[in-house]
Motif scaffolding. Structure first.
Motif, PDB file in Angstrom:
ATOM      1  N   LEU A   8       0.826  -1.212   0.000  1.00  0.00           N
ATOM      2  CA  LEU A   8       0.000   0.000   0.000  1.00  0.00           C
ATOM      3  C   LEU A   8       0.860   1.263   0.000  1.00  0.00           C
ATOM      4  O   LEU A   8       0.533   2.245  -0.670  1.00  0.00           O
ATOM      5  N   ALA A   9       1.986   1.228   0.731  1.00  0.00           N
ATOM      6  CA  ALA A   9       2.895   2.381   0.719  1.00  0.00           C
ATOM      7  C   ALA A   9       3.486   2.579  -0.671  1.00  0.00           C
ATOM      8  O   ALA A   9       3.609   3.716  -1.147  1.00  0.00           O
ATOM      9  N   PHE A  10       3.840   1.474  -1.340  1.00  0.00           N
ATOM     10  CA  PHE A  10       4.365   1.583  -2.701  1.00  0.00           C
ATOM     11  C   PHE A  10       3.326   2.178  -3.640  1.00  0.00           C
ATOM     12  O   PHE A  10       3.641   3.053  -4.454  1.00  0.00           O
ATOM     13  N   ILE A  11       2.086   1.713  -3.548  1.00  0.00           N
ATOM     14  CA  ILE A  11       1.026   2.229  -4.422  1.00  0.00           C
ATOM     15  C   ILE A  11       0.840   3.721  -4.175  1.00  0.00           C
ATOM     16  O   ILE A  11       0.739   4.523  -5.122  1.00  0.00           O
ATOM     17  N   LEU A  12       0.808   4.137  -2.916  1.00  0.00           N
ATOM     18  CA  LEU A  12       0.639   5.555  -2.594  1.00  0.00           C
ATOM     19  C   LEU A  12       1.802   6.386  -3.121  1.00  0.00           C
ATOM     20  O   LEU A  12       1.597   7.430  -3.755  1.00  0.00           O
ATOM     21  N   LEU A  13       3.030   5.927  -2.880  1.00  0.00           N
ATOM     22  CA  LEU A  13       4.204   6.664  -3.363  1.00  0.00           C
ATOM     23  C   LEU A  13       4.263   6.701  -4.887  1.00  0.00           C
ATOM     24  O   LEU A  13       4.634   7.715  -5.481  1.00  0.00           O
ATOM     25  N   ALA A  14       3.893   5.605  -5.536  1.00  0.00           N
ATOM     26  CA  ALA A  14       3.880   5.582  -7.000  1.00  0.00           C
ATOM     27  C   ALA A  14       2.844   6.545  -7.548  1.00  0.00           C
ATOM     28  O   ALA A  14       3.099   7.262  -8.534  1.00  0.00           O
ATOM     29  N   LEU A  15       1.679   6.602  -6.928  1.00  0.00           N
ATOM     30  CA  LEU A  15       0.644   7.539  -7.378  1.00  0.00           C
ATOM     31  C   LEU A  15       1.086   8.994  -7.201  1.00  0.00           C
ATOM     32  O   LEU A  15       0.833   9.836  -8.063  1.00  0.00           O
ATOM     33  N   VAL A  16       1.768   9.285  -6.090  1.00  0.00           N
ATOM     34  CA  VAL A  16       2.268  10.644  -5.877  1.00  0.00           C
ATOM     35  C   VAL A  16       3.336  10.982  -6.919  1.00  0.00           C
ATOM     36  O   VAL A  16       3.352  12.090  -7.473  1.00  0.00           O
ATOM     37  N   ALA A  17       4.220  10.025  -7.219  1.00  0.00           N
ATOM     38  CA  ALA A  17       5.264  10.271  -8.219  1.00  0.00           C
ATOM     39  C   ALA A  17       4.657  10.499  -9.601  1.00  0.00           C
ATOM     40  O   ALA A  17       5.050  11.425 -10.321  1.00  0.00           O
ATOM     41  N   ILE A  18       3.683   9.682  -9.964  1.00  0.00           N
ATOM     42  CA  ILE A  18       3.054   9.835 -11.277  1.00  0.00           C
ATOM     43  C   ILE A  18       2.275  11.139 -11.346  1.00  0.00           C
ATOM     44  O   ILE A  18       2.341  11.863 -12.340  1.00  0.00           O
ATOM     45  N   SER A  19       1.512  11.452 -10.267  1.00  0.00           N
ATOM     46  CA  SER A  19       0.754  12.717 -10.308  1.00  0.00           C
ATOM     47  C   SER A  19       1.671  13.916 -10.335  1.00  0.00           C
ATOM     48  O   SER A  19       1.380  14.907 -10.997  1.00  0.00           O
ATOM     49  N   GLY A  20       2.803  13.854  -9.632  1.00  0.00           N
ATOM     50  CA  GLY A  20       3.761  14.953  -9.698  1.00  0.00           C
ATOM     51  C   GLY A  20       4.301  15.140 -11.103  1.00  0.00           C
ATOM     52  O   GLY A  20       4.453  16.262 -11.582  1.00  0.00           O
ATOM     53  N   ILE A  44       9.892   9.330  -4.876  1.00  0.00           N
ATOM     54  CA  ILE A  44      10.881   8.362  -5.350  1.00  0.00           C
ATOM     55  C   ILE A  44      11.846   8.009  -4.212  1.00  0.00           C
ATOM     56  O   ILE A  44      12.261   6.851  -4.078  1.00  0.00           O
ATOM     57  N   ALA A  45      12.169   8.969  -3.356  1.00  0.00           N
ATOM     58  CA  ALA A  45      12.995   8.670  -2.182  1.00  0.00           C
ATOM     59  C   ALA A  45      12.270   7.688  -1.264  1.00  0.00           C
ATOM     60  O   ALA A  45      12.895   6.784  -0.696  1.00  0.00           O
ATOM     61  N   GLY A  46      10.972   7.832  -1.129  1.00  0.00           N
ATOM     62  CA  GLY A  46      10.198   6.866  -0.337  1.00  0.00           C
ATOM     63  C   GLY A  46      10.240   5.481  -0.930  1.00  0.00           C
ATOM     64  O   GLY A  46      10.318   4.477  -0.204  1.00  0.00           O
ATOM     65  N   ILE A  47      10.198   5.395  -2.248  1.00  0.00           N
ATOM     66  CA  ILE A  47      10.301   4.088  -2.907  1.00  0.00           C
ATOM     67  C   ILE A  47      11.685   3.484  -2.654  1.00  0.00           C
ATOM     68  O   ILE A  47      11.806   2.271  -2.435  1.00  0.00           O
TER      69      ILE A  47
END
Length: 175
Positions: A8-20, A44-47
């Motif tokens: 779930l953390a990966f999905i959230l971080l990926a969505l933030v990266a894509i939206s950015g 991306i740092a979170g990933i």
């Protein structure tokens, strides 16, 4: 199918990266674009943290989110730009429809390509003391390229300041 907290953390971080990234391409003000880019860099740092690459995560935050973003803001401040938005509504609805269709097609092809992908499972131990290993390698094997890169960045920064000062001097002569 169970969802772990890491997934779930990966999905959230990926969505933030894509939206950015999408916001970076679609915003009109340059400062807002830089803020969207910072959100992408931080996600991306979170990933990287999820991948147990803490050193890369810290470097991502310090170098990209900090230094590169500040340099971009200095570049914005030192150059002239018009904040007036140009109205280009020519083919706006069709363009957005084709863009959406292209994004959905890319997502479908990407999903189909990785859906049944199997890399195999081999037990791998995470690197221990990876920051120490990177530091030893950087300052023993790659010390010359490291120092040359610092000199190159310094020359580029001084060159940008000199070029911006020449433009100000030319304007002073015109007035």
């Amino acid at each position: 199918m169970t969802f772990s907290g890491e997934f779930l953390a990966f999905i959230l971080l990926a969505l933030v990266a894509i939206s950015g990234g999408v916001l970076l391409l679609n915003l009109t003000k340059v400062v807002h674009m830089v803020v969207a880019l910072v959100f992408t860099f931080i996600s991306i740092a979170g990933i990287y943290i999820l991948l147990s690459a803490e050193f890369l995560a810290v470097v991502q935050v310090l170098i990209y989110s900090g230094a590169i973003s500040i340099i971009m803001l200095f570049g914005i401040m030192l150059t002239k730009h018009n904040d007036e938005e140009e109205a280009t509504a020519k083919g706006g609805k069709w363009r957005k429809a084709f863009l959406l269709l292209g994004v959905l097609a890319f997502g479908a092809v990407f999903y189909a390509g990785i859906y049944n992908l199997d890399f195999g499972s081999t037990p791998v131990a995470l690197h221990e003391n990876n920051a120490e290993q990177i530091g030893i390698s950087l300052f023993s094997d790659y010390v010359i390229p490291f120092e040359l890169m610092s000199v190159l960045l310094l020359v580029a920064f001084v060159g940008a300041i000199v070029l911006s000062k020449k433009d100000e001097e030319k304007e002073g002569e015109k007035e």
